[in-house]
Scaffold this motif. Structure first.
Motif, PDB file in Angstrom:
ATOM      1  N   HIS A  71     -12.977   4.717  -4.036  1.00 46.27           N
ATOM      2  CA  HIS A  71     -12.138   5.745  -4.657  1.00 46.27           C
ATOM      3  C   HIS A  71     -12.305   5.734  -6.175  1.00 46.27           C
ATOM      4  O   HIS A  71     -12.348   4.677  -6.801  1.00 46.27           O
ATOM      5  CB  HIS A  71     -10.677   5.537  -4.273  1.00 46.27           C
ATOM      6  N   THR A 107     -11.267  12.951  -2.683  1.00 50.44           N
ATOM      7  CA  THR A 107     -10.137  13.490  -1.933  1.00 50.44           C
ATOM      8  C   THR A 107     -10.615  14.316  -0.761  1.00 50.44           C
ATOM      9  O   THR A 107     -11.687  14.920  -0.805  1.00 50.44           O
ATOM     10  CB  THR A 107      -9.241  14.353  -2.847  1.00 50.44           C
ATOM     11  N   SER A 117      -4.494  17.377  -3.970  1.00 50.00           N
ATOM     12  CA  SER A 117      -4.526  16.589  -5.203  1.00 50.00           C
ATOM     13  C   SER A 117      -4.059  17.426  -6.390  1.00 50.00           C
ATOM     14  O   SER A 117      -3.359  16.930  -7.277  1.00 50.00           O
ATOM     15  CB  SER A 117      -5.942  16.061  -5.462  1.00 50.00           C
ATOM     16  N   SER A 145      -8.636   8.010   4.259  1.00 48.47           N
ATOM     17  CA  SER A 145      -8.181   7.366   3.021  1.00 48.47           C
ATOM     18  C   SER A 145      -8.048   8.363   1.874  1.00 48.47           C
ATOM     19  O   SER A 145      -7.376   8.077   0.888  1.00 48.47           O
ATOM     20  CB  SER A 145      -9.144   6.253   2.614  1.00 48.47           C
ATOM     21  N   ARG A 170      -4.313  11.427   1.258  1.00 46.90           N
ATOM     22  CA  ARG A 170      -3.234  11.311   0.284  1.00 46.90           C
ATOM     23  C   ARG A 170      -3.829  10.910  -1.059  1.00 46.90           C
ATOM     24  O   ARG A 170      -4.699  10.043  -1.115  1.00 46.90           O
ATOM     25  CB  ARG A 170      -2.254  10.234   0.752  1.00 46.90           C
ATOM     26  N   GLN A 187      -4.617   8.824  -4.023  1.00 45.73           N
ATOM     27  CA  GLN A 187      -4.441   7.393  -4.247  1.00 45.73           C
ATOM     28  C   GLN A 187      -4.241   7.102  -5.741  1.00 45.73           C
ATOM     29  O   GLN A 187      -4.395   7.977  -6.579  1.00 45.73           O
ATOM     30  CB  GLN A 187      -5.635   6.626  -3.676  1.00 45.73           C
ATOM     31  N   TYR A 188      -3.928   5.863  -6.054  1.00 42.57           N
ATOM     32  CA  TYR A 188      -3.417   5.585  -7.394  1.00 42.57           C
ATOM     33  C   TYR A 188      -4.435   5.740  -8.506  1.00 42.57           C
ATOM     34  O   TYR A 188      -4.071   5.885  -9.678  1.00 42.57           O
ATOM     35  CB  TYR A 188      -2.745   4.211  -7.449  1.00 42.57           C
ATOM     36  N   GLN A 189      -5.735   5.757  -8.180  1.00 39.97           N
ATOM     37  CA  GLN A 189      -6.715   5.903  -9.253  1.00 39.97           C
ATOM     38  C   GLN A 189      -6.607   7.264  -9.927  1.00 39.97           C
ATOM     39  O   GLN A 189      -6.816   7.375 -11.133  1.00 39.97           O
ATOM     40  CB  GLN A 189      -8.139   5.660  -8.725  1.00 39.97           C
ATOM     41  N   PHE A 227      -4.576  -0.471  -0.910  1.00 38.15           N
ATOM     42  CA  PHE A 227      -3.774   0.702  -0.531  1.00 38.15           C
ATOM     43  C   PHE A 227      -4.003   0.988   0.946  1.00 38.15           C
ATOM     44  O   PHE A 227      -4.459   0.127   1.694  1.00 38.15           O
ATOM     45  CB  PHE A 227      -4.082   1.915  -1.421  1.00 38.15           C
ATOM     46  N   GLY A 228      -3.686   2.180   1.409  1.00 42.19           N
ATOM     47  CA  GLY A 228      -3.607   2.531   2.819  1.00 42.19           C
ATOM     48  C   GLY A 228      -4.625   1.918   3.753  1.00 42.19           C
ATOM     49  O   GLY A 228      -5.787   1.728   3.420  1.00 42.19           O
ATOM     50  N   SER A 287       1.076  -2.575   1.220  1.00 47.35           N
ATOM     51  CA  SER A 287       1.001  -1.174   0.836  1.00 47.35           C
ATOM     52  C   SER A 287       1.259  -0.309   2.058  1.00 47.35           C
ATOM     53  O   SER A 287       1.059  -0.751   3.201  1.00 47.35           O
ATOM     54  CB  SER A 287      -0.376  -0.860   0.249  1.00 47.35           C
ATOM     55  N   CYS A 319      -2.059   4.126   6.116  1.00 47.22           N
ATOM     56  CA  CYS A 319      -2.416   5.539   6.082  1.00 47.22           C
ATOM     57  C   CYS A 319      -3.309   5.873   7.268  1.00 47.22           C
ATOM     58  O   CYS A 319      -3.764   4.979   7.986  1.00 47.22           O
ATOM     59  CB  CYS A 319      -3.094   5.918   4.765  1.00 47.22           C
TER      60      CYS A 319
END
Length: 747
Positions: free
Chosen positions: A196, A214, A220, A248, A251, A253-255, A282-283, A348, A351
């Motif tokens: 990611h 994504t 996004s 993955s 959703r 993700q934090y990046q 994460f997920g 976490s 997902c």
């Protein structure tokens, strides 16, 4: 008259293949920008607690470091006042990076170092010092099983288990044959080829362009606009190519949050890429514990089905999957009780991961069915046939189509199932025990509201556009085929635009619904353009097509002509020039038929046959053959469709034999967070995989008769392999993955 072979339904190579193999296709971390800064994420070293102190002085002193973001200095954003719900968020409060000093799970991002170069950012991140106040954590699902709860129905978009029908416990008690199987599927982490990443290009007053990994550019975009209080017109998300995702990327993700935050604060372009280690932060597919009990007559017909599952979730959200429902719809049984619960862990939020819920739940059901076949002495395929159903008893609806019987028959014939000797340990070759295993697969066939635009120019070139994604599934190719057929132009004259939030609205690419949804939208848009072109030709006074019934007209090879007399027609450019138009551009929106959704159940089905060889002394398992027979409605492209099933089967092999996130529960973290120790199949692990598509006509499931293939390839594969191992060895291992130690364990 010459017969024209349609593009749809024929094997075609990927239209984006050359771009991918030559490097012309660019991914999220490969887009460049002037004055690009780089971010490096600092991850939490503890599983639960709080940050007592974070020291960034030494890191900030490094030349080239621009800023270090932590919970203490992060910019105020709209998200911290507004509970954003993206298209895939589970009930609860989505994770908010750098929100506070609270640590929710190991590996949580706690700082972002932004520097002029990636090397500087990485080196500076190593100098960030963190003092934690730890709290007792829980990452062991088995130890938390007694705390599991039923998530409130109103908090989920996931179908809860149906109400019990009949008296499953009572019918089980009186059943002549009883089977009880406990199983465990461990947490599995997404590890696509492309980690990611997000590259945010700063455009000043014109806003930002975000290149994100994504599965939904518009999802996004909505997320970014909501989180940072930006006008959607100032945010464009572009993801033309995605290097694998499997859910993955559904959703944000934090990046992407961190990259956008830094770009807005620094007013310059910023890239944030996650490391392979951080792909475990994460997920993931949730660890799940299950119990399936089956009661049957001596003829193998089910009289009772009970299926209970306990799955992990985070303390933030009630992440849910449809795990047990499959046991109420796949086979005929009048007494069924299904229960599904969650247990909170300090991890976490899980997902979606390829066929979420079904991969897990069908595994448990199918190994129990295999055990029932063994207990009754009935052939495993015959047992399924005796319990076949033409209705979804969960909802009391007929299926839109179901060619599962044909899958059983054709798959068994291709595999050579008749050569199977029933008794475990009865087949061998040299030092290896040979086992044949079988399982049924099932997945939802869904269609979502989707829009597409088609543009025809006088040179006969056609451009189609929709915001859906291509995560390696072949979306570019099938949309090009659909467009070419709908407007009668060669594929070489079609340009497909996807993966851009500025394009016509489409759902996220997931759930195996992209082909049915975006494909139907492209088809509708192109047919509208075709009708408009014919209308122009019919309106020309000197045209041989003037006032002709549109049904008597064909558009093909750059011309509009009478179907019965191809010489009577006009070139597209002549029609448009005479009509005074330089392009025909139309947009259409398609929706699933609401009546069908109310009256019918729609599913894709498969029959998976596997052969394994197990070294009798060493316990080493080799999967040597797999045959997967699939009924999935209309197959748009047999070549890319086969690739989808191949990919699913390979993931199923990994699920059965290799994939497992190994937690150190004392530390509360995944220990095999790398490709050296997190095992996935490599070339030597993958046998000959034979894919059969069973003919299945479905005029209800979607306008194109398409059901989707992204998920069905994995469902049932692990169970078929586990059942083959039992047949080979006589040992039933229900704790995945099936490794040497478990096979050699006599206990």
């Amino acid at each position: 008259m010459t017969t024209v072979t349609p593009f749809v339904g024929t094997p075609r190579s990927r239209v984006d293949g050359r771009a991918k193999v030559t490097g012309a296709a660019r991914y999220a971390a490969e887009f460049d920008a002037p004055d690009l800064a780089h971010g490096w994420v600092v991850s939490s070293a503890v599983a639960r607690g709080r940050i007592a102190r974070i020291d960034t002085d030494a890191a900030m002193a490094m030349p080239g470091v621009l800023k270090i973001f932590t919970h203490e200095n992060r910019p105020r954003t709209a998200w911290f006042d507004y509970k954003h719900r993206d298209q895939t968020a589970p009930p609860g409060h989505p994770f908010r990076p750098l929100y506070s000093d609270t640590i929710l799970h190991s590996g949580q991002p706690i700082a972002l170092v932004v520097a002029e170069t990636l090397d500087i950012a990485r080196d500076a991140a190593s100098l960030v010092r963190v003092l934690y106040e730890t709290e007792e954590h829980a990452t062991d699902l088995a130890a938390r099983r007694d705390t599991a709860y039923v998530p409130p129905k109103k908090r989920s978009g996931i179908k809860p288990p149906p109400k019990p029908r009949g008296d499953a416990p009572g019918a089980f008690t009186s059943a002549p044959v009883q089977v009880r199987q406990e199983s465990r599927v461990p947490a599995e982490y997404h590890n696509p080829m492309e980690p990611h990443a997000a590259t945010v290009v700063w455009k000043g007053k014109d806003g930002i362009v975000v290149h994100d990994k994504t599965q939904g550019a518009q999802n996004s975009q909505s997320y970014i606009a909501s989180v940072f209080g930006l006008s959607p017109s100032k945010v464009q998300v572009v993801a033309p190519f995605v290097g694998g995702a499997f859910g993955s990327g559904l959703r944000p993700q934090y990046q992407v949050f961190l990259a956008v935050m830094a770009a807005l604060e620094l007013e310059r372009s910023v890239r944030v890429s996650l490391t392979r280690d951080q792909m475990f932060t994460f997920g993931h597919r949730p660890e799940t514990l299950q119990i399936v009990t089956l009661g049957a007559g001596r003829d193998g017909k089910l009289v009772s089905v009970q299926h209970d599952a306990v799955a992990e979730t985070s303390r933030l959200e009630d992440y849910q999957e449809v795990v047990v429902n499959w046991s109420g719809l796949l086979y005929r049984c009048d007494n069924v009780a299904l229960t599904y619960r969650l247990a909170q862990l300090d991890v976490s939020t899980p997902c979606d991961m390829r066929a979420p819920g079904a991969t897990i739940g069908v595994f448990a059901l199918e190994i129990a069915m295999d055990e029932l076949a063994h207990a009754t002495g009935i052939d495993p395929v015959e047992l399924r046939l005796r319990n076949h159903t033409d209705r979804d008893q969960n909802e009391d609806k007929p299926f839109t189509s179901k060619e599962l019987r044909a899958c059983y028959a054709k798959g068994a014939e291709r595999f050579g199932w008749s050569k199977r000797k029933p008794a475990p340990r009865s087949m061998r070759e040299g030092s290896e025990l040979v086992g044949y295993g079988f399982a049924t697969g099932v997945w939802e066939a869904m269609m979502m509201k989707s829009s597409a635009r088609a543009t025809l120019t006088p040179d006969g070139r056609l451009t189609v556009a929709t915001a859906t994604a291509d995560i390696g599934t072949g979306t570019y190719t099938i949309l090009t085929q659909i467009a070419a057929d709908a407007l009668g132009v060669p594929m070489e004259k079609v340009t497909t635009l996807i993966g851009d939030s500025s394009l016509p609205t489409s759902p996220i690419e997931g759930g195996s619904w992209a082909a049915a949804s975006s494909g139907a939208a492209v088809d509708a848009a192109c047919r509208s353009v075709r009708d408009a072109l014919i209308g122009l030709a019919r309106g020309l006074e000197d045209s041989p097509l003037a006032n002709i019934d549109p049904d008597r007209v064909t558009v093909r090879d750059g011309r509009v002509f009478l179907t019965a007399d191809p010489d009577q027609g006009l070139a597209i450019d002549a029609v448009m020039a005479a009509s005074g138009v330089d392009k025909i551009e139309l947009e259409e929106t398609v929706l699933p038929d609401p009546k069908t959704m109310l009256t019918h159940a729609a599913y894709t089905h498969s029959a998976v046959f596997a052969e394994v060889r197990v070294d009798e002394e060493l316990g080493i398992v080799r999967v040597t053959r797999v045959v997967n027979a699939v009924a999935a409605g209309r197959i748009l492209n047999p070549k890319t469709a086969r690739s989808q099933i191949l990919g699913g089967v390979v993931m199923g092999i990994g699920m059965a034999l290799e994939e497992e996130a190994l937690h150190d529960h004392k530390l509360g973290r995944v220990m095999n967070h790398n490709f050296a120790e997190y095992h996935i199949p490599v070339n030597a692990d993958v046998p000959d995989i034979d894919v059969l598509f069973v003919e299945e006509h479905d005029d209800k499931v979607s306008p194109l008769g398409v059901k989707g293939l992204g998920e069905i390839g994995i469902v049932g594969t692990a169970a078929a392999i586990a059942n083959a191992i039992f047949h080979a060895t006589g040992k039933r291992v229900n704790d995945l993955p099936i490794t040497v130690d478990k096979l050699l364990d006599e206990a």
